[in-house]
Design a protein around this motif. Structure first.
Motif, PDB file in Angstrom:
ATOM      1  N   CYS A  56       0.850  -1.194   0.000  1.00 51.94           N
ATOM      2  CA  CYS A  56       0.000   0.000   0.000  1.00 51.94           C
ATOM      3  C   CYS A  56       0.879   1.236   0.000  1.00 51.94           C
ATOM      4  N   LYS A  57       0.257   2.349  -0.268  1.00 52.10           N
ATOM      5  CA  LYS A  57       0.933   3.640  -0.149  1.00 52.10           C
ATOM      6  C   LYS A  57       0.522   4.256   1.178  1.00 52.10           C
ATOM      7  N   VAL A  58       1.508   4.629   1.974  1.00 55.68           N
ATOM      8  CA  VAL A  58       1.260   5.303   3.242  1.00 55.68           C
ATOM      9  C   VAL A  58       1.448   6.799   3.023  1.00 55.68           C
ATOM     10  N   LEU A  59       0.443   7.583   3.423  1.00 52.97           N
ATOM     11  CA  LEU A  59       0.470   9.032   3.244  1.00 52.97           C
ATOM     12  C   LEU A  59       0.771   9.682   4.590  1.00 52.97           C
ATOM     13  N   LEU A  60       1.928  10.323   4.657  1.00 51.66           N
ATOM     14  CA  LEU A  60       2.417  10.919   5.890  1.00 51.66           C
ATOM     15  C   LEU A  60       2.306  12.443   5.828  1.00 51.66           C
ATOM     16  N   PRO A  61       2.260  13.108   6.980  1.00 46.47           N
ATOM     17  CA  PRO A  61       2.152  14.581   6.969  1.00 46.47           C
ATOM     18  C   PRO A  61       3.346  15.214   6.273  1.00 46.47           C
ATOM     19  N   PRO A  62       3.127  16.283   5.488  1.00 40.85           N
ATOM     20  CA  PRO A  62       4.232  16.930   4.764  1.00 40.85           C
ATOM     21  C   PRO A  62       5.223  17.630   5.682  1.00 40.85           C
ATOM     22  N   VAL A  68      -2.916  15.678   7.279  1.00 39.00           N
ATOM     23  CA  VAL A  68      -2.725  14.696   6.206  1.00 39.00           C
ATOM     24  C   VAL A  68      -3.958  14.746   5.306  1.00 39.00           C
ATOM     25  N   VAL A  69      -3.789  15.267   4.110  1.00 36.62           N
ATOM     26  CA  VAL A  69      -4.890  15.384   3.159  1.00 36.62           C
ATOM     27  C   VAL A  69      -4.951  14.115   2.324  1.00 36.62           C
ATOM     28  N   VAL A  70      -6.082  13.419   2.373  1.00 34.57           N
ATOM     29  CA  VAL A  70      -6.286  12.189   1.600  1.00 34.57           C
ATOM     30  C   VAL A  70      -7.402  12.472   0.597  1.00 34.57           C
ATOM     31  N   GLU A  85       1.880  22.128  -2.831  1.00 40.03           N
ATOM     32  CA  GLU A  85       3.004  21.389  -2.260  1.00 40.03           C
ATOM     33  C   GLU A  85       2.969  21.393  -0.735  1.00 40.03           C
ATOM     34  N   SER A  86       2.489  22.493  -0.146  1.00 37.81           N
ATOM     35  CA  SER A  86       2.449  22.585   1.314  1.00 37.81           C
ATOM     36  C   SER A  86       1.459  21.603   1.935  1.00 37.81           C
ATOM     37  N   LEU A  87       0.492  21.117   1.136  1.00 41.92           N
ATOM     38  CA  LEU A  87      -0.528  20.193   1.647  1.00 41.92           C
ATOM     39  C   LEU A  87      -0.322  18.761   1.157  1.00 41.92           C
ATOM     40  N   ARG A  88       0.568  18.598   0.177  1.00 44.92           N
ATOM     41  CA  ARG A  88       0.730  17.270  -0.426  1.00 44.92           C
ATOM     42  C   ARG A  88       1.465  16.335   0.530  1.00 44.92           C
ATOM     43  N   PRO A  89       0.842  15.214   0.897  1.00 44.08           N
ATOM     44  CA  PRO A  89       1.489  14.312   1.846  1.00 44.08           C
ATOM     45  C   PRO A  89       2.721  13.637   1.260  1.00 44.08           C
ATOM     46  N   ILE A  90       3.605  13.222   2.141  1.00 50.84           N
ATOM     47  CA  ILE A  90       4.738  12.378   1.752  1.00 50.84           C
ATOM     48  C   ILE A  90       4.207  10.972   1.542  1.00 50.84           C
ATOM     49  N   GLY A 129      -3.376   8.649  17.997  1.00 51.91           N
ATOM     50  CA  GLY A 129      -4.190   9.795  17.597  1.00 51.91           C
ATOM     51  C   GLY A 129      -3.652  10.536  16.397  1.00 51.91           C
ATOM     52  N   ASP A 130      -2.380  10.324  16.043  1.00 56.17           N
ATOM     53  CA  ASP A 130      -1.822  10.996  14.872  1.00 56.17           C
ATOM     54  C   ASP A 130      -2.534  10.517  13.606  1.00 56.17           C
ATOM     55  N   ALA A 131      -2.795  11.456  12.700  1.00 56.89           N
ATOM     56  CA  ALA A 131      -3.475  11.128  11.450  1.00 56.89           C
ATOM     57  C   ALA A 131      -2.495  10.577  10.422  1.00 56.89           C
ATOM     58  N   VAL A 132      -2.992   9.654   9.601  1.00 58.31           N
ATOM     59  CA  VAL A 132      -2.189   9.070   8.528  1.00 58.31           C
ATOM     60  C   VAL A 132      -3.148   8.601   7.446  1.00 58.31           C
ATOM     61  N   GLY A 133      -2.685   8.572   6.216  1.00 61.01           N
ATOM     62  CA  GLY A 133      -3.514   8.088   5.120  1.00 61.01           C
ATOM     63  C   GLY A 133      -2.961   6.796   4.552  1.00 61.01           C
ATOM     64  N   LEU A 134      -3.813   6.089   3.843  1.00 57.62           N
ATOM     65  CA  LEU A 134      -3.423   4.838   3.206  1.00 57.62           C
ATOM     66  C   LEU A 134      -4.122   4.767   1.856  1.00 57.62           C
ATOM     67  N   TYR A 135      -3.440   4.212   0.860  1.00 56.39           N
ATOM     68  CA  TYR A 135      -4.061   3.954  -0.431  1.00 56.39           C
ATOM     69  C   TYR A 135      -3.612   2.573  -0.901  1.00 56.39           C
ATOM     70  N   GLY A 136      -4.556   1.710  -1.168  1.00 57.31           N
ATOM     71  CA  GLY A 136      -4.165   0.364  -1.601  1.00 57.31           C
ATOM     72  C   GLY A 136      -5.303  -0.615  -1.438  1.00 57.31           C
TER      73      GLY A 136
END
Length: 270
Positions: A56-62, A68-70, A85-90, A129-136
């Motif tokens: 999967c792709k893990v989306l981390l805070p920039p 974390v914008v998903v 770019e300022s909002l695009r997750p790693i 509690g930290d936010a994170v995104g996932l794609y997969g």
């Protein structure tokens, strides 16, 4: 024989690719340099199993503490690229170590290597509690139907996938596993119904990706012509092993899966 239900062509899971908005539930130190991050969220009720090593792709805070914008939009990657770019997750690629959709939990193991990369840095400091995104997720484990034996090779970055692969193999099939880690402290139990033979290679403090331990170990290994080889880890090492198996051991390309999980001196973005 091939593992039941895994013989197929091409990556599995494309039909179920979707974004997930999650938070950190807890972290668990698996070994001195491996941290398990358990993620949770109601989106996980939609999680679908796609194979023994779901990537999967893990989306981390920039930036530390950033949102974390998903994206919801389709195509997902176009929507992600359109973000400022300022909002695009790693974005980094990881293997799901375990998933419990009914409990709305998913485990992802991170190799900790200090401040040298954003994922390691995030994992080392993350908290519940930290936010994170996932794609997969996708799976590429696709042994031919007539597979008679397995050769599974990788470094510590491939351990989550290796663990899932060997656990999926049926009883009676021969499976040779070769894993490179820093020391005996980094070894993890591998459970399988298969006839499993495991070799752990120890770097002994040497920098990852600089030695030929995995290549030398594979070169010393007899390989059945109906074997299926799965190889992942540092890019140059993986490519050298693939060349050995295809050019010197005469395995067909369909019988060798290889993936450069990382490249020494380069980030995934490169």
């Amino acid at each position: 024989m091939a593992a039941p239900g895994v013989a197929r062509r091409g990556p599995a899971g494309r039909d179920s690719l979707r974004p997930y908005r999650l938070t950190v539930a807890r972290t668990t130190r698996v070994t001195p340099h491996m941290l398990r991050v358990t993620l949770t969220g109601p989106d996980l009720v939609h999680y679908t199993e796609v194979g023994p090593e779901p990537r999967c792709k893990v989306l981390l805070p920039p930036a530390p503490g950033a949102e974390v914008v998903v994206p919801d939009s389709v195509p997902f990657w176009d929507a992600l690229a359109a973000l400022p770019e300022s909002l695009r997750p790693i974005v980094r690629t990881y293997t799901v170590r375990a998933a419990r959709p009914a409990e709305q939990e998913i485990d992802i193991d991170f190799v900790l290597h200090g401040d040298t990369g954003p994922a390691s840095r995030w994992a080392a400091s993350t908290k519940p509690g930290d936010a994170v995104g996932l794609y997969g997720c996708l799976s590429s484990f696709a042994p031919p139907a007539d597979t008679a034996a397995y050769l599974v090779v990788g470094d510590e970055t491939a351990l989550p996938a290796i663990t899932g692969i060997v656990a999926s193999l049926p009883a009676g099939v021969a499976a040779r596993v070769i894993v490179e880690v820093d020391s005996a402290d980094e070894e993890q139990p591998l459970e399988s119904a298969a006839d499993l033979s495991v070799t752990w290679l120890h770097r002994g403090g040497a920098e990852p990706g600089t030695g030929t331990g995995l290549l030398d170990a594979v070169r010393a290994e007899p390989v059945d012509q109906r074997a299926y080889a799965w190889v992942a880890g540092e890019s140059a090492a993986v490519q050298a092993i693939r060349a050995l198996l295809v050019l010197e051991r005469d395995l067909t390309k369909q019988r060798v899966y290889f993936s450069g999980y990382w490249r020494r001196g380069h980030a995934e973005d490169d």
